[in-house]
Design an enzyme around this catalytic site. Structure first.
Site, mmCIF file in Angstrom:
data_model
loop_
_atom_site.group_PDB
_atom_site.id
_atom_site.type_symbol
_atom_site.label_atom_id
_atom_site.label_comp_id
_atom_site.label_asym_id
_atom_site.label_seq_id
_atom_site.Cartn_x
_atom_site.Cartn_y
_atom_site.Cartn_z
ATOM 1 N N GLY A 11 12.932 -27.086 138.056
ATOM 2 C CA GLY A 11 12.944 -25.705 137.511
ATOM 3 C C GLY A 11 12.983 -24.600 138.406
ATOM 4 N N SER A 12 13.772 -24.935 139.550
ATOM 5 C CA SER A 12 14.191 -23.904 140.373
ATOM 6 C C SER A 12 15.125 -22.649 139.699
ATOM 7 C CB SER A 12 15.102 -24.308 141.570
ATOM 8 O OG SER A 12 16.020 -24.728 141.385
ATOM 9 N N ASN A 13 15.892 -23.183 138.740
ATOM 10 C CA ASN A 13 16.729 -22.085 137.961
ATOM 11 C C ASN A 13 15.757 -21.302 137.049
ATOM 12 O OD1 ASN A 13 19.854 -22.146 138.569
ATOM 13 N ND2 ASN A 13 19.119 -24.326 138.684
ATOM 14 N N LYS A 63 14.581 -39.438 114.861
ATOM 15 C CA LYS A 63 15.291 -38.591 115.606
ATOM 16 C C LYS A 63 15.436 -37.372 114.668
ATOM 17 C CE LYS A 63 20.030 -38.042 117.346
ATOM 18 N NZ LYS A 63 21.545 -38.426 117.239
ATOM 19 N N MET A 88 17.757 -32.567 130.589
ATOM 20 C CA MET A 88 18.761 -33.593 130.516
ATOM 21 C C MET A 88 18.925 -34.254 129.277
ATOM 22 S SD MET A 88 19.456 -33.218 133.525
ATOM 23 C CE MET A 88 20.192 -34.757 134.131
ATOM 24 N N ARG A 89 19.110 -33.569 128.211
ATOM 25 C CA ARG A 89 19.399 -33.942 126.931
ATOM 26 C C ARG A 89 20.246 -33.476 126.254
ATOM 27 N NH1 ARG A 89 15.308 -37.271 126.023
ATOM 28 N NH2 ARG A 89 16.422 -38.150 124.292
ATOM 29 N N HIS A 107 25.939 -25.886 135.160
ATOM 30 C CA HIS A 107 26.297 -27.055 135.653
ATOM 31 C C HIS A 107 26.864 -26.944 137.076
ATOM 32 C CE1 HIS A 107 27.939 -31.178 135.132
ATOM 33 N NE2 HIS A 107 28.894 -30.928 135.808
HETATM 34 C C1 GRF Z 1 20.972 -27.699 138.480
HETATM 35 O O1 GRF Z 1 21.600 -28.150 139.401
HETATM 36 C C2 GRF Z 1 21.841 -27.342 137.405
HETATM 37 O O2 GRF Z 1 22.955 -26.972 137.532
HETATM 38 C C3 GRF Z 1 21.828 -28.820 136.548
HETATM 39 O O3 GRF Z 1 20.255 -29.262 136.785
HETATM 40 C C4 GRF Z 1 19.841 -28.911 137.871
HETATM 41 C C5 GRF Z 1 18.510 -28.239 137.537
HETATM 42 O O4 GRF Z 1 17.758 -27.647 138.654
HETATM 43 N N1 GRF Z 1 22.065 -28.673 135.012
HETATM 44 P P1 GRF Z 1 16.417 -27.000 138.437
HETATM 45 O O5 GRF Z 1 15.550 -27.906 137.518
HETATM 46 O O6 GRF Z 1 16.656 -25.665 138.164
HETATM 47 O O7 GRF Z 1 16.072 -26.997 140.041
#
Ligand code: GRF
Length: 318
Positions: A11-13, A63, A88-89, A107
């Site tokens: 969740g850092s983003n 689904k 991740m889906r 990405h």
């Molecule tokens: C990031 O590297 C993003 O580019 C990819 O998944 C990762 C998520 O990182 N799609 P975080 O959970 O936001 O730390």
């Protein structure tokens, strides 16, 4: 504007976006977080009193039921944009149909290089000298939607340093990109007539696209429909044409390069000279409007003349 974030991991983003919103740097509200499992991102949301929905696919009988619940949950937030931050889906088509050009993904590579999982590791193992970060609209194909922003990174001498650098750049680029979409939104939409179902293609291939229509219907700005061939007088039905050595040539060998160049320049001055930011949705299979496979002349001139002021999305990228 209302932003809804999807995440599955650290969740850092998400946190970077949340902090920017809290500081007022991003003039938007993060209205909620959707996760597919319990994860650190969920904890960040709870600590910050952001509503969270953890929708775990395995907990649904089918689904279809998972997708319809996801769709209903998203609708309740009425988001302007959905921001994927390590979700991740695969995003269901039903959601993309509902929010075309409104779902954004980050990405960790310079797409189209290193699509899919472990992109940082893929780039490291490939031994490339530069890699980077991409922000793109989400479509039905994995990591293949139209690119909104990219930032290149020189590969340092360890994979740990590369990962740290990528994440640092991600946090900044995600905030900057969303900020620019929010504060400097597209004010003009150029759309191919054939994608609106108008009768203009020589092969009868004009195709009403519900996704395109949805973008047009929800667009807050000026909409300009265009068919370069029809508008420059080729008529319907017309002869087939192609790009041969960078020139626009009909099947009979007539070279219309100058004509289409003249038309495009006139189109820009008549329709786009007062536009601040333009988005165009054009048909990939056309020798005037293609961008990725067919280097269409109309699109090429638009992109050369308007530079970063225009984002061209083809129907195949949508
Ligand atoms: C990031 O590297 C993003 O580019 C990819 O998944 C990762 C998520 O990182 N799609 P975080 O959970 O936001 O730390």
């Amino acid at each position: 504007m209302k932003l809804l974030v999807f995440a599955s991991g650290r969740g850092s983003n998400f946190e970077a976006l949340l902090n920017a919103s809290k500081k007022g740097e991003l003039k938007s509200d993060i209205v909620g977080l959707i996760c597919d499992k319990n994860c650190p991102a969920e904890e960040i949301a709870r600590t910050n009193s952001i509503p969270v929905n953890v929708l775990k696919p395995k907990e649904y009988d089918s689904k279809e039921l998972f997708i319809s619940t996801l769709l209903e949950t998203v609708k309740q937030y009425a988001p302007d944009y959905i921001l994927l931050a390590g979700y991740m889906r695969i995003i269901p088509t039903e959601l993309i149909e509902e929010y075309p050009l409104r779902i954004i993904n980050i990405h960790p590579s310079l797409l189209p290089a290193f699509q899919g999982k472990d992109a940082i590791l893929q780039a490291w193992q490939a031994g490339v000298k530069t890699t980077g970060v991409t922000l793109h609209f989400v479509n039905d194909k994995l990591d293949s939607g139209a690119v909104i922003a990219q930032k290149e990174i020189k590969v340092p001498d360890s994979i740990d340093a590369l990962e740290a650098e990528i994440h640092k750049v991600e946090h900044k680029l995600y905030v900057e990109t969303v900020k620019s979409l929010v504060e400097d939104p597209f004010d003009t939409l150029v759309v191919g007539k054939c994608l609106m179902g108008r009768n203009c293609r020589y092969d009868g291939g004009s195709e009403y696209s519900s996704r395109v229509s949805k973008v047009v219907a929800g667009f807050k700005g000026r909409v300009v429909e265009v068919c370069p061939e029809l508008d420059m007088g080729m008529g319907v039905p017309r002869t087939t044409s192609d790009i041969v050595d960078g020139r626009f040539v009909t099947k009979e060998g007539q070279d219309l390069t100058d004509k289409i160049s003249h038309f495009t320049n006139k189109f820009i001055s008549e329709n786009l000279s007062s536009s601040k930011r333009v988005i165009a949705i054009l048909a990939e299979k056309s020798p005037s409007c293609g961008k990725v496979k067919v280097k269409g002349l109309f699109t090429k001139i638009l992109m050369e003349k308007l530079k970063e002021k225009i984002l061209v999305v083809t129907d195949e990228e949508l």
